[in-house]
Write a protein that holds these residues in place. Structure first.
Motif, mmCIF file in Angstrom:
data_model
loop_
_atom_site.group_PDB
_atom_site.id
_atom_site.type_symbol
_atom_site.label_atom_id
_atom_site.label_comp_id
_atom_site.label_asym_id
_atom_site.label_seq_id
_atom_site.Cartn_x
_atom_site.Cartn_y
_atom_site.Cartn_z
ATOM 1 N N ASP A 1 6.450 1.331 6.461
ATOM 2 C CA ASP A 1 6.222 2.273 5.526
ATOM 3 C C ASP A 1 5.247 3.440 5.949
ATOM 4 N N GLN A 2 5.256 4.667 5.278
ATOM 5 C CA GLN A 2 4.628 5.942 5.598
ATOM 6 C C GLN A 2 3.280 5.408 5.742
ATOM 7 N N THR A 3 2.533 4.838 4.787
ATOM 8 C CA THR A 3 1.118 4.791 4.864
ATOM 9 C C THR A 3 0.804 3.563 5.953
ATOM 10 N N ASN A 4 1.451 2.728 6.255
ATOM 11 C CA ASN A 4 1.158 1.910 7.533
ATOM 12 C C ASN A 4 1.273 2.580 8.823
ATOM 13 N N ALA A 5 2.170 3.391 8.844
ATOM 14 C CA ALA A 5 2.562 4.230 10.063
ATOM 15 C C ALA A 5 1.597 5.141 10.102
ATOM 16 N N GLU A 6 1.149 5.784 8.907
ATOM 17 C CA GLU A 6 -0.128 6.784 9.332
ATOM 18 C C GLU A 6 -1.331 6.241 9.797
#
Length: 153
Positions: free
Chosen positions: A94-99
């Motif tokens: 997901d975007q949060t973990n990617a960031e």
């Protein structure tokens, strides 16, 4: 007779060998002057002969007091980085973990602020434009490919 790229590579490796910490910081323009070549020749040598696969980490700071730092990286450290990226990214991200992963790489000074901006733009939910769960799967594949390319420079 050796070409200029071979001479630059040999010079940098000799400096690395003499270094106490396995790292060397150079000014691209000064090195270009030393070898009577254009600065892009220095970029070429560094990007092709001092890659992560060959056991080197390269950090570049641009601007007035900019420098290029080349550091030898031990193989276990390279394997740990690759393993960490694979473990963190997996098949879906997901975007949060990617960031969060991108933030870790910035803190470890493995990627630049410019690279951060490019990575974040490429993995953003609006850029990918797909519905879940496909969006998270595509994000994982994109980020993995981009990080391999960036960390192999």
């Amino acid at each position: 007779m050796r070409n200029i790229s071979d001479l630059i590579e040999q010079f940098l490796k000799l400096k690395l060998d003499k270094s106490d910490d396995g790292a060397v910081e150079i000014q691209r323009n000064e090195l270009a002057d030393r070898f009577s070549c254009v600065p892009s020749q220095i970029n070429y040598v560094i990007s092709t002969r001092f890659t992560l696969e060959k056991g080197y980490m390269v950090e570049s700071k641009r601007g007035g007091g900019g420098y290029i730092r080349i550091q030898r990286v031990e193989l276990p450290a390279l394997q740990m980085i690759s393993h960490h990226i694979e473990k963190t990214i997996g098949n879906s991200l997901d975007q949060t973990n990617a960031e969060g992963l991108i933030y870790q790489l910035v803190q470890a000074e493995m990627i630049t602020a410019r690279e951060v901006n490019l990575l974040k733009a490429a993995i953003h939910r609006e850029t990918i434009g797909l519905t879940l769960p496909l969006r998270d799967q595509v994000r994982a594949r994109l980020l993995r490919a981009m990080l391999i390319a960036l960390l192999s420079r």
